[in-house]
Design an enzyme around this catalytic site. Structure first.
Site: not given
Ligand code: PGA
Length: 251
Positions: A9, A11, A94, A96, A166, A172, A213
């Site tokens: 992903n 982003k 997601h 976010e 997640e 993140g 992460s």
């Molecule tokens: P990250 O993001 O690996 O940077 O923690 C995962 C995601 O948002 O799908």
């Protein structure tokens, strides 16, 4: 058997030129892996060019979002049909999108319907916040997200849906969850939730990924758990070396 899926992903990262150079490196090296599916989800602006570039590559393309509407006066939106010109998958729900764009389970449900209508496979994200985890309500939160997002949804084959667990506190933040804890959530909450909806046989075949992460150092720990069918990778998918190293952990 469920084929592992490693999804990147991106982003809001990478211009079209940056996307092309990253994908060129991935394309060269991905031919050496077998028994794993690789999906990348770049921003919309790179999809058309990457689709051309990946025409004879096994790397799959996904979108990061679609509108719940199929067409019309919705400034700034992209429909499922538009994404499906280039993509096989779409990330939905997601954290976010839930946190910054106010997406709730009812809207995500409409987007799952829109994705199915367009022939896209939803990668449905669920996961609890830190406060919800500390309050002991993680399982109920996840159950509720699944129920809401999948209300009234029919599934003809297990490959028509991917679920990504997640935990919000692990995205993140560099704070990854323990592989055993992820396995527990998948086997006691997510897969039973899917089985209650569509029956055990179908639920057994649906891939459930972990995201939060994931990096080359911890990926092996997750991917060696039989209940974890792959990873949704954010930050580390922006580096060809790191993303390839994560894919390598499935071998
Ligand atoms: P990250 O993001 O690996 O940077 O923690 C995962 C995601 O948002 O799908």
């Amino acid at each position: 058997m469920r084929t592992p899926l490693i999804a990147g992903n991106w982003k809001m990262h990478n211009t079209e030129a940056e996307a092309i150079s990253l994908v060129r490196v991935l394309m060269q090296r991905i031919r050496f892996f077998s028994g794993v599916e690789v999906l990348i989800c770049p921003p919309f602006t790179s999809l058309s060019q990457l689709h051309k570039l990946l025409v004879s590559s096994p790397i799959l393309l996904g979108a990061q979002n679609i509108s719940e509407q199929s067409s019309g006066a919705y400034t700034g939106e992209i429909s499922g049909r538009m994404a499906a010109e280039f993509c096989s998958h779409v990330i939905l729900g997601h954290s976010e999108r839930r946190a910054y764009f106010g997406e709730d389970d009812a809207l995500i449900n409409q987007k799952v319907r829109a994705a199915q209508k367009a022939g896209l496979i939803p990668v449905l994200c669920v996961g609890e916040s830190l406060a919800e985890r500390d309050a002991g309500s993680a399982a109920e939160v996840i159950r509720c997200q699944l129920r809401g997002a999948l209300a009234g949804i029919q599934l003809s084959a297990p490959s028509d849906l991917v679920v990504a667990y997640e935990p919000v506190w692990a995205i993140g933040t560099g704070r990854s969850a323990l592989p055993e804890d992820i396995t527990k959530v998948i086997s006691s909450v997510i897969r039973p939730g899917l089985a209650a909806k569509w029956g055990e046989k179908l639920a057994e075949g649906i891939r459930i990924l972990y995201g939060g992460s994931v990096n080359p150092g911890n990926a092996g720990g997750y991917l060696s758990q039989p209940e974890i069918d792959g990873a949704l990778v954010g930050g580390a998918s922006l580096s060809a070396e790191k993303f390839l190293a994560i894919i390598e952990r499935t071998q």
